[in-house]
Design a protein around this motif. Structure first.
Motif, PDB file in Angstrom:
ATOM      1  N   GLN A  26       0.832  -1.200   0.000  1.00 57.82           N
ATOM      2  CA  GLN A  26       0.000   0.000   0.000  1.00 57.82           C
ATOM      3  C   GLN A  26       0.864   1.247   0.000  1.00 57.82           C
ATOM      4  O   GLN A  26       1.925   1.281   0.634  1.00 57.82           O
ATOM      5  CB  GLN A  26      -0.929   0.010   1.221  1.00 57.82           C
ATOM      6  N   ASP A  28      -0.038   5.572  -0.159  1.00 52.31           N
ATOM      7  CA  ASP A  28      -0.968   6.702  -0.332  1.00 52.31           C
ATOM      8  C   ASP A  28      -2.375   6.233  -0.717  1.00 52.31           C
ATOM      9  O   ASP A  28      -3.021   6.800  -1.613  1.00 52.31           O
ATOM     10  CB  ASP A  28      -0.442   7.674  -1.396  1.00 52.31           C
ATOM     11  N   GLY A  29      -2.837   5.189  -0.049  1.00 49.68           N
ATOM     12  CA  GLY A  29      -4.191   4.694  -0.285  1.00 49.68           C
ATOM     13  C   GLY A  29      -4.331   3.766  -1.464  1.00 49.68           C
ATOM     14  O   GLY A  29      -5.413   3.224  -1.712  1.00 49.68           O
ATOM     15  N   TYR A  30      -3.259   3.539  -2.202  1.00 56.17           N
ATOM     16  CA  TYR A  30      -3.282   2.639  -3.361  1.00 56.17           C
ATOM     17  C   TYR A  30      -2.759   1.276  -2.911  1.00 56.17           C
ATOM     18  O   TYR A  30      -1.720   1.186  -2.236  1.00 56.17           O
ATOM     19  CB  TYR A  30      -2.412   3.210  -4.478  1.00 56.17           C
TER      20      TYR A  30
END
Length: 305
Positions: A26, A28-30
């Motif tokens: 993961q 930055d939210g990805y």
């Protein structure tokens, strides 16, 4: 995701490979899920493989060395003094006036050093962030891949790829490009994490050499030999290398994960350093060091009868 039909090192059908690890990464939210498989030849690789577009969010401006400033002239001079021996710097042969290329050069540290040592030094780097830093320092760095650069055949005296080949979707193809542009009698020097590392056997999935999802290939000495052979290169010399500082950092991270001991406490007390020194020494003697360093040459053509 692209599912490979063959092992990237030996070219045997990948359907025979067994799953050894699964990861969720993961940033930055990805999120990205990856799976490592092991071929019968011993090579471990990500399969299916994420595309460059899927990996791009992880290669942001704060990735590894990209976030660091280029070493100044004083630091480079210190390195030249400390790390030069027998006509080499950091494993690289120094050929005054010759042409040198660093593939995956990052912000251009090796380009700067080899230029200081009198070589016509160039770099290739796909990260625009890193290229901008290198060019701002006056270094000759191409923005893109080695294939994009389209260098003429047989023009470089020495080529380095330090911790690059493990990121490649097609490591044999990349080595073939290096073989093509290498002069007769020149050498390619590569450094990759060693999947047979003794430190890896101790710290497990937290080992930096796994570095998911960035590392697509996980080499052992045997799979390096197979990849080089398929690319038209022969191994002139191979060793494994562990640096005490690096091993100490690995142990500090392991203590934090396993025993909840803060890394800053481990660093302050230097409690892990004696153990790190022992592991580094044993790794280097036994061929189970943290990194594989291989010097490669073009294969000699057999004379025809």
């Amino acid at each position: 995701m692209h599912r490979l039909s063959n092992c990237p090192a030996c070219d045997v059908l990948a359907q025979k490979a067994k799953t050894v690890r699964q990861h969720r990464s993961q940033h930055d939210g990805y999120a990205l899920d990856t799976q490592l498989v092991e071929c019968g030849c011993g090579h471990v690789f990500t399969n299916p493989q994420p595309s460059w577009d899927q990996l791009a969010p992880f290669y942001s401006s704060d990735y590894g060395d990209f976030a660091k400033p280029l070493p100044d002239a004083a630091v480079i001079e210190r390195w030249v003094t400390v790390r030069s021996f027998n006509g080499r710097f950091n494993h690289m042969k120094v050929v005054p006036g010759g042409r040198y290329l660093d593939v995956g050069c990052g912000i251009g540290t090796m380009v700067a050093v080899m230029s200081r040592l009198g070589m016509q030094a160039q770099g290739v780097e796909p990260s625009l962030v890193a290229v901008q830093k290198a060019r701002a320092a006056g270094l000759d760095v191409f923005a893109g891949t080695l294939e994009d650069a389209k260098y003429e055949s047989g023009v470089f005296d020495c080529i380095s790829m330090f911790h690059v080949l493990e990121h490649a979707h097609d490591p044999v193809g990349l080595l073939r490009q290096c073989c093509r542009i290498l002069k007769p009698g020149g050498e390619v020097v590569i450094g990759v994490p060693n999947y047979d590392s003794i430190v890896f056997s101790l710290v497990g999935s937290g080992w930096i050499g796994l570095h998911q999802p960035y590392h697509l290939q996980h080499f052992r000495p045997g799979s390096i030999r197979r990849a080089a052979d398929r690319a038209g290169l022969r191994i002139a010399a191979m060793e494994t290398e562990s640096l005490v500082d690096h091993v100490e950092g690995e142990l500090a991270s392991w203590f934090r994960r396993r025993f909840y001991i803060p890394s800053r406490l481990t660093a302050a007390t230097k409690a892990a350093r004696p153990f790190a020194a022992v592991l580094a020494h044993f790794g280097n003697k036994s061929g189970r060091g943290e990194a594989i360093v291989a010097r490669m040459e073009k294969k000699r053509l057999e004379p025809s009868n």
